[in-house]
Write a protein that holds these residues in place. Structure first.
Motif, mmCIF file in Angstrom:
data_model
loop_
_atom_site.group_PDB
_atom_site.id
_atom_site.type_symbol
_atom_site.label_atom_id
_atom_site.label_comp_id
_atom_site.label_asym_id
_atom_site.label_seq_id
_atom_site.Cartn_x
_atom_site.Cartn_y
_atom_site.Cartn_z
ATOM 1 N N HIS A 194 0.794 -1.361 -0.158
ATOM 2 C CA HIS A 194 -0.029 -0.122 0.010
ATOM 3 C C HIS A 194 0.901 1.135 -0.071
ATOM 4 N N ILE A 195 1.922 1.096 0.846
ATOM 5 C CA ILE A 195 2.953 2.324 0.810
ATOM 6 C C ILE A 195 3.457 2.722 -0.630
ATOM 7 N N LYS A 196 3.912 1.581 -1.339
ATOM 8 C CA LYS A 196 4.438 1.754 -2.479
ATOM 9 C C LYS A 196 3.346 2.417 -3.679
ATOM 10 N N ARG A 197 2.117 2.041 -3.384
ATOM 11 C CA ARG A 197 1.136 2.334 -4.275
ATOM 12 C C ARG A 197 0.925 3.965 -4.039
ATOM 13 N N LEU A 198 0.923 4.335 -2.804
ATOM 14 C CA LEU A 198 0.735 5.537 -2.334
ATOM 15 C C LEU A 198 1.647 6.612 -3.032
ATOM 16 N N ARG A 199 2.925 6.042 -2.850
ATOM 17 C CA ARG A 199 4.140 6.976 -3.022
ATOM 18 C C ARG A 199 3.935 7.202 -4.574
ATOM 19 N N GLU A 200 3.687 6.159 -5.370
ATOM 20 C CA GLU A 200 3.676 6.301 -6.892
ATOM 21 C C GLU A 200 2.552 7.433 -7.254
ATOM 22 N N GLN A 201 1.394 7.457 -6.590
ATOM 23 C CA GLN A 201 0.410 8.207 -6.789
ATOM 24 C C GLN A 201 0.615 9.853 -6.080
ATOM 25 N N LEU A 202 1.286 9.746 -5.076
ATOM 26 C CA LEU A 202 1.333 10.931 -4.595
ATOM 27 C C LEU A 202 2.558 12.174 -5.190
ATOM 28 N N SER A 203 3.135 11.490 -6.300
ATOM 29 C CA SER A 203 3.905 12.229 -7.329
ATOM 30 C C SER A 203 3.377 13.390 -7.793
ATOM 31 N N LEU A 204 2.000 13.672 -7.529
ATOM 32 C CA LEU A 204 1.255 14.792 -7.822
ATOM 33 C C LEU A 204 1.430 16.055 -6.654
ATOM 34 N N PHE A 205 1.865 15.372 -5.456
ATOM 35 C CA PHE A 205 1.808 16.122 -4.234
ATOM 36 C C PHE A 205 3.063 16.071 -3.738
ATOM 37 N N PRO A 206 4.354 16.686 -4.449
ATOM 38 C CA PRO A 206 5.693 16.755 -3.867
ATOM 39 C C PRO A 206 5.791 17.161 -2.461
ATOM 40 N N GLU A 207 5.048 18.065 -2.135
ATOM 41 C CA GLU A 207 5.146 18.419 -0.687
ATOM 42 C C GLU A 207 4.874 17.350 0.566
ATOM 43 N N LEU A 208 4.169 16.126 0.138
ATOM 44 C CA LEU A 208 4.007 15.114 1.045
ATOM 45 C C LEU A 208 4.964 13.832 0.618
ATOM 46 N N THR A 209 5.803 13.578 1.358
ATOM 47 C CA THR A 209 6.853 12.392 1.175
ATOM 48 C C THR A 209 6.647 11.313 2.390
ATOM 49 N N ILE A 210 6.622 10.184 1.928
ATOM 50 C CA ILE A 210 6.320 9.066 2.984
ATOM 51 C C ILE A 210 7.763 8.529 3.021
ATOM 52 N N THR A 211 8.567 8.495 3.873
ATOM 53 C CA THR A 211 9.801 7.952 3.977
ATOM 54 C C THR A 211 9.693 6.793 4.905
ATOM 55 N N THR A 212 10.897 5.709 4.496
ATOM 56 C CA THR A 212 10.983 4.391 5.349
ATOM 57 C C THR A 212 12.067 4.839 6.383
ATOM 58 N N VAL A 213 11.738 4.277 7.373
ATOM 59 C CA VAL A 213 12.704 4.524 8.538
ATOM 60 C C VAL A 213 13.391 3.229 8.859
ATOM 61 N N ARG A 214 14.423 2.824 8.355
ATOM 62 C CA ARG A 214 14.896 1.405 8.534
ATOM 63 C C ARG A 214 14.895 0.536 9.697
ATOM 64 N N GLY A 215 14.276 -0.371 9.614
ATOM 65 C CA GLY A 215 14.147 -1.189 10.899
ATOM 66 C C GLY A 215 13.241 -0.734 12.033
ATOM 67 N N LEU A 216 12.426 0.204 11.565
ATOM 68 C CA LEU A 216 11.341 0.937 12.368
ATOM 69 C C LEU A 216 10.059 0.838 11.493
ATOM 70 N N GLY A 217 9.861 1.668 10.378
ATOM 71 C CA GLY A 217 8.658 1.659 9.911
ATOM 72 C C GLY A 217 8.560 2.990 8.883
ATOM 73 N N TYR A 218 7.356 3.633 8.905
ATOM 74 C CA TYR A 218 7.073 4.697 7.923
ATOM 75 C C TYR A 218 6.816 5.983 8.854
#
Length: 225
Positions: A194-218
């Motif tokens: 779901h995160i992968k799909r969201l990132r692809e679609q949120l390219s329309l909104f560059p001010e919103l970025t979902i980052t991966t925090v390694r070993g923890l989450g999002y």
């Protein structure tokens, strides 16, 4: 305002038992003996949560849950005699928020009802605004001055949770519990999908970025424009 719980079960004794405990906890209860009657009541009354049995005539609990989730956003607690994992998966795939196997402790049922209502009430505010971007979880859309994006239900709920606390790290387990329910037995990787799909679609909104925090989450970061 009274909280109205719809209890859908073809066993009158089960309905009466659930009614007793819910009314003792100050809930209003509406009863339906099958899915067909439940859908009629949902069209006529304000219902805040549904308790749905799986095995019923006419419209069973799985089909009823799918129907309810297709046109309204209320929590659903599924109650069934079936405890196998495959049946739980069917329930969660249909959209149920929680799952209880018969025979159940009525006190536990009431506690789960309260927990579901609390979870939904936390997001009773249906919109989050970050800068010029609005995430509308009821309309399943994200929009700004320039763009409008329609999302699938779980994708929008996931974004809504992340956007509710920008910068906060959510583990996969926390996101599963908030969006799919704590009894969900599917793979945690469903969050990654779901995160992968969201990132692809949120390219329309560059001010919103979902980052991966390694070993923890999002976490969702709000970038200054």
């Amino acid at each position: 305002m009274n909280t109205n719980i719809l209890v859908v079960d073809d066993d009158i004794h089960i309905r009466k038992l659930i009614r007793l405990y819910l009314e003792n906890s100050q809930f209003t209860v509406t009863e339906a003996c099958d899915g067909r009657e439940a859908l009629k009541l949902l069209a006529e009354k304000q219902i805040d949560l549904a308790i749905v049995d799986v095995m019923m005539p006419h419209v069973d609990g799985i089909e009823l849950t799918e129907d309810i989730k297709s046109f309204m956003s209320i929590p659903i607690l599924m109650v069934t005699a079936k405890g196998e994992s495959k049946d739980k998966v069917k329930g969660f795939t249909a959209g149920t928020d929680d799952y209880l196997v018969k025979p159940f402790d009525p006190v536990e049922l009431v506690l789960r009802v309260k927990a579901l209502l609390k979870r939904y009430n936390v997001s009773s505010e249906k919109r989050v605004k970050l800068g010029s971007v609005v995430i509308d979880v009821e309309g399943l859309l994200v929009h700004s001055n320039n763009h409008t994006l329609y999302l699938k239900k779980k994708e929008c709920e996931l974004l809504f949770v992340l956007a509710g606390s920008p910068g906060k790290i959510y583990t996969r387990t926390q996101l599963i519990e908030k969006i799919w329910g704590y009894d969900y037995e599917g793979d945690e990787r469903t969050v990654d999908v779901h995160i992968k799909r969201l990132r692809e679609q949120l390219s329309l909104f560059p001010e919103l970025t979902i980052t991966t925090v390694r070993g923890l989450g999002y976490r969702l970061e709000e970038l200054s424009s």
